[in-house]
Motif scaffolding. Structure first.
Motif, PDB file in Angstrom:
ATOM      1  N   CYS A 208       3.399   9.433  -3.658  1.00 42.12           N
ATOM      2  CA  CYS A 208       2.536   8.172  -3.815  1.00 42.12           C
ATOM      3  C   CYS A 208       1.436   8.304  -3.270  1.00 42.12           C
ATOM      4  O   CYS A 208       0.530   7.268  -3.009  1.00 42.12           O
ATOM      5  CB  CYS A 208       3.251   7.141  -2.893  1.00 42.12           C
TER       6      CYS A 208
ATOM      7  N   THR B  60      -3.191  -7.932   5.018  1.00 42.39           N
ATOM      8  CA  THR B  60      -3.740  -8.838   3.914  1.00 42.39           C
ATOM      9  C   THR B  60      -3.824 -10.374   4.219  1.00 42.39           C
ATOM     10  O   THR B  60      -3.057 -10.773   4.934  1.00 42.39           O
ATOM     11  CB  THR B  60      -2.962  -8.552   2.500  1.00 42.39           C
TER      12      THR B  60
ATOM     13  N   ARG C 255      -9.639 -12.956   0.913  1.00 41.18           N
ATOM     14  CA  ARG C 255     -10.318 -11.730   1.560  1.00 41.18           C
ATOM     15  C   ARG C 255     -11.451 -11.262   0.752  1.00 41.18           C
ATOM     16  O   ARG C 255     -11.766 -11.421  -0.145  1.00 41.18           O
ATOM     17  CB  ARG C 255      -9.403 -10.668   1.614  1.00 41.18           C
TER      18      ARG C 255
ATOM     19  N   GLY D 148      -1.618  -3.080  -5.650  1.00 40.33           N
ATOM     20  CA  GLY D 148      -1.426  -2.636  -4.280  1.00 40.33           C
ATOM     21  C   GLY D 148      -1.640  -4.125  -3.510  1.00 40.33           C
ATOM     22  O   GLY D 148      -2.620  -4.297  -2.872  1.00 40.33           O
TER      23      GLY D 148
ATOM     24  N   ASP E   3       3.207  -3.591  -6.192  1.00 37.63           N
ATOM     25  CA  ASP E   3       2.951  -2.619  -4.910  1.00 37.63           C
ATOM     26  C   ASP E   3       4.220  -1.640  -4.867  1.00 37.63           C
ATOM     27  O   ASP E   3       5.277  -1.670  -5.814  1.00 37.63           O
ATOM     28  CB  ASP E   3       3.088  -3.613  -3.840  1.00 37.63           C
TER      29      ASP E   3
ATOM     30  N   LEU F  41       1.384   3.595  -7.976  1.00 37.91           N
ATOM     31  CA  LEU F  41      -0.107   3.894  -8.551  1.00 37.91           C
ATOM     32  C   LEU F  41      -0.013   5.320  -9.098  1.00 37.91           C
ATOM     33  O   LEU F  41      -1.195   5.584  -9.723  1.00 37.91           O
ATOM     34  CB  LEU F  41      -1.222   3.586  -7.563  1.00 37.91           C
TER      35      LEU F  41
ATOM     36  N   ARG G  16      -8.010  -3.507  -3.747  1.00 35.95           N
ATOM     37  CA  ARG G  16      -8.772  -3.650  -2.709  1.00 35.95           C
ATOM     38  C   ARG G  16      -8.146  -2.990  -1.343  1.00 35.95           C
ATOM     39  O   ARG G  16      -6.887  -3.355  -1.232  1.00 35.95           O
ATOM     40  CB  ARG G  16      -9.243  -5.001  -2.490  1.00 35.95           C
ATOM     41  N   ASN G  17      -8.913  -2.180  -0.771  1.00 35.17           N
ATOM     42  CA  ASN G  17      -8.152  -1.774   0.573  1.00 35.17           C
ATOM     43  C   ASN G  17      -6.632  -0.891   0.291  1.00 35.17           C
ATOM     44  O   ASN G  17      -5.864  -0.900   1.057  1.00 35.17           O
ATOM     45  CB  ASN G  17      -7.883  -3.080   1.527  1.00 35.17           C
TER      46      ASN G  17
HETATM   47  C1  SAM Z   1      -3.880  -2.862   3.061  1.00 36.88           C
HETATM   48  S1  SAM Z   1      -2.691  -3.445   1.555  1.00 36.88           S
HETATM   49  C2  SAM Z   1      -4.071  -4.292   0.603  1.00 36.88           C
HETATM   50  C3  SAM Z   1      -3.817  -5.510  -0.145  1.00 36.88           C
HETATM   51  C4  SAM Z   1      -4.545  -6.154  -0.712  1.00 36.88           C
HETATM   52  N1  SAM Z   1      -4.991  -5.726  -1.815  1.00 36.88           N
HETATM   53  C5  SAM Z   1      -5.873  -6.743   0.196  1.00 36.88           C
HETATM   54  O1  SAM Z   1      -6.624  -6.077   0.006  1.00 36.88           O
HETATM   55  O2  SAM Z   1      -5.794  -7.570   1.050  1.00 36.88           O
HETATM   56  C6  SAM Z   1      -2.434  -1.936   0.906  1.00 36.88           C
HETATM   57  C7  SAM Z   1      -1.135  -1.958  -0.181  1.00 36.88           C
HETATM   58  O3  SAM Z   1      -1.444  -0.801  -1.000  1.00 36.88           O
HETATM   59  C8  SAM Z   1      -0.113  -0.360  -1.180  1.00 36.88           C
HETATM   60  N2  SAM Z   1       0.101   1.121  -1.614  1.00 36.88           N
HETATM   61  C9  SAM Z   1      -0.155   1.988  -0.907  1.00 36.88           C
HETATM   62  N3  SAM Z   1       0.054   3.138  -1.867  1.00 36.88           N
HETATM   63  C10 SAM Z   1       0.306   2.884  -2.989  1.00 36.88           C
HETATM   64  C11 SAM Z   1       0.941   3.467  -4.130  1.00 36.88           C
HETATM   65  N4  SAM Z   1       0.753   4.876  -4.374  1.00 36.88           N
HETATM   66  N5  SAM Z   1       1.104   2.529  -5.306  1.00 36.88           N
HETATM   67  C12 SAM Z   1       1.293   1.363  -5.238  1.00 36.88           C
HETATM   68  N6  SAM Z   1       0.857   0.631  -4.070  1.00 36.88           N
HETATM   69  C13 SAM Z   1       0.510   1.420  -2.995  1.00 36.88           C
HETATM   70  C14 SAM Z   1       0.583  -0.561   0.106  1.00 36.88           C
HETATM   71  O4  SAM Z   1       2.110  -0.810   0.020  1.00 36.88           O
HETATM   72  C15 SAM Z   1       0.104  -1.787   0.561  1.00 36.88           C
HETATM   73  O5  SAM Z   1       0.855  -3.023   0.469  1.00 36.88           O
END
Ligand code: SAM
Length: 280
Positions: free
Chosen positions: A24, A81, A85, A119, A150, A205, A223-224
């Motif tokens: 991942c 999150t 934001r 994400g 996600d 992803l 984002r993030n």
């Molecule tokens: C910090 S949160 C960001 C949430 C939102 N986008 C925001 O900016 O408020 C990051 C998210 O990315 C997801 N994530 C991390 N690696 C991923 C991957 N390979 N494929 C899909 N989602 C992923 C995590 O599970 C997490 O829920």
């Protein structure tokens, strides 16, 4: 549960981190060994395994390995999150990008809008996007589809439930909260007109073939998320976004993230409130 005696050897750390990275893209560098050790120690104990090496074999070969990998992802991902934001970027989205898309599509006789929140964690981001689309009043009668994806099943379950506590509202204008939520048992539940625009799905992803099934989208919010990937991982994921976006479509990254040295397929477009990447 006794976990403090478990220690992760350098060799097993390398095997585990490479396995997670290949699956991942989550990248642990040499300084993160204790973090992985601390976070996974309970799983070793839970399965009554002797050490991390046995746990590595469990993850690789056990008949329940897929389930265990999901548990690992739930533990290792950072899911922080909240609604609304990064306000300047959302202003650019609501006040400039949405009207521009509505106008261009209106001229071409198209009446569909597709947005991907990649994400999306517990769903605050795609729900915010849906509220802004509704606020704009530009897409009544259009086919609007907002897809939140996600890799963590745990967060997706919360997203689908659509009930949120106070920390999700730390940046939300009370007017928005009152307009789009109803109070339930000390929480706030998203109302149906918002919920109807958004659907959620599991998507890694780094899984190109599943991502290809999404078809074309007008806007990607990611984002993030890519902050947790290394350069090669970031490049791979950005290429997926490039492939999914229509020409002229927008990619909205977190404010600490950029495409510098990652891609030349996008240009930075200056809006009144923020700068946003556009597929050239
Ligand atoms: C910090 S949160 C960001 C949430 C939102 N986008 C925001 O900016 O408020 C990051 C998210 O990315 C997801 N994530 C991390 N690696 C991923 C991957 N390979 N494929 C899909 N989602 C992923 C995590 O599970 C997490 O829920």
């Amino acid at each position: 549960m006794i976990t403090h005696e478990l220690s992760l050897s350098d060799t097993t750390y390398r095997l585990l981190k490479e396995f997670i990275y290949r699956h991942c893209g989550l990248f642990f560098d040499d300084g993160n060994k204790y973090l992985l050790e601390r976070r996974l120690a309970n799983r070793v104990a839970l399965h009554q395994l002797r050490d991390f090496q046995e746990y590595y074999y469990y993850l690789m070969y056990d008949k329940n390995r897929a389930e265990e990998l999901n548990a690992v992802i739930d533990i290792l991902t950072i899911n922080e999150t909240y609604f609304f934001r990064e306000v300047p970027q959302l202003k650019a989205f609501a006040e400039e990008i949405l009207p521009e898309i509505a106008e261009a599509k209106g001229r071409a006789g198209e009446r569909s809008l597709r947005i991907w929140s990649a994400g999306c964690s517990t769903g605050e981001e795609p729900h915010t996007v849906a509220m802004l689309v509704l606020d704009s009043g530009l897409f009544a009668g259009w086919e609007v589809e907002i897809f939140g994806s996600d890799i963590s099943h745990r967060v997706l379950k919360i997203a689908r439930k659509g009930e949120y506590g106070p920390s999700s509202f730390r940046c939300t204008d009370p007017l928005h909260r009152d307009k789009y939520f109803t109070p339930v048992d000390g929480k706030w539940r998203i109302i149906d007109p918002v919920r109807r625009l958004v659907h959620f799905g599991y998507l890694n992803l780094f899984d190109s073939s599943r991502i290809a099934l999404l078809g074309e989208v007008d806007i990607v919010f990611c984002r993030n998320v890519i902050i947790y990937f290394d350069k090669e991982g970031k490049k791979k994921v950005i290429t997926e976004f490039e492939n999914r976006l229509k020409t002229g479509g927008y990619l909205l990254l977190g404010h600490s993230e950029s495409l510098m040295n990652l891609s030349t397929a996008f240009r930075l477009k200056h809006f009144k409130h923020d700068m946003v990447y556009q597929k050239a």
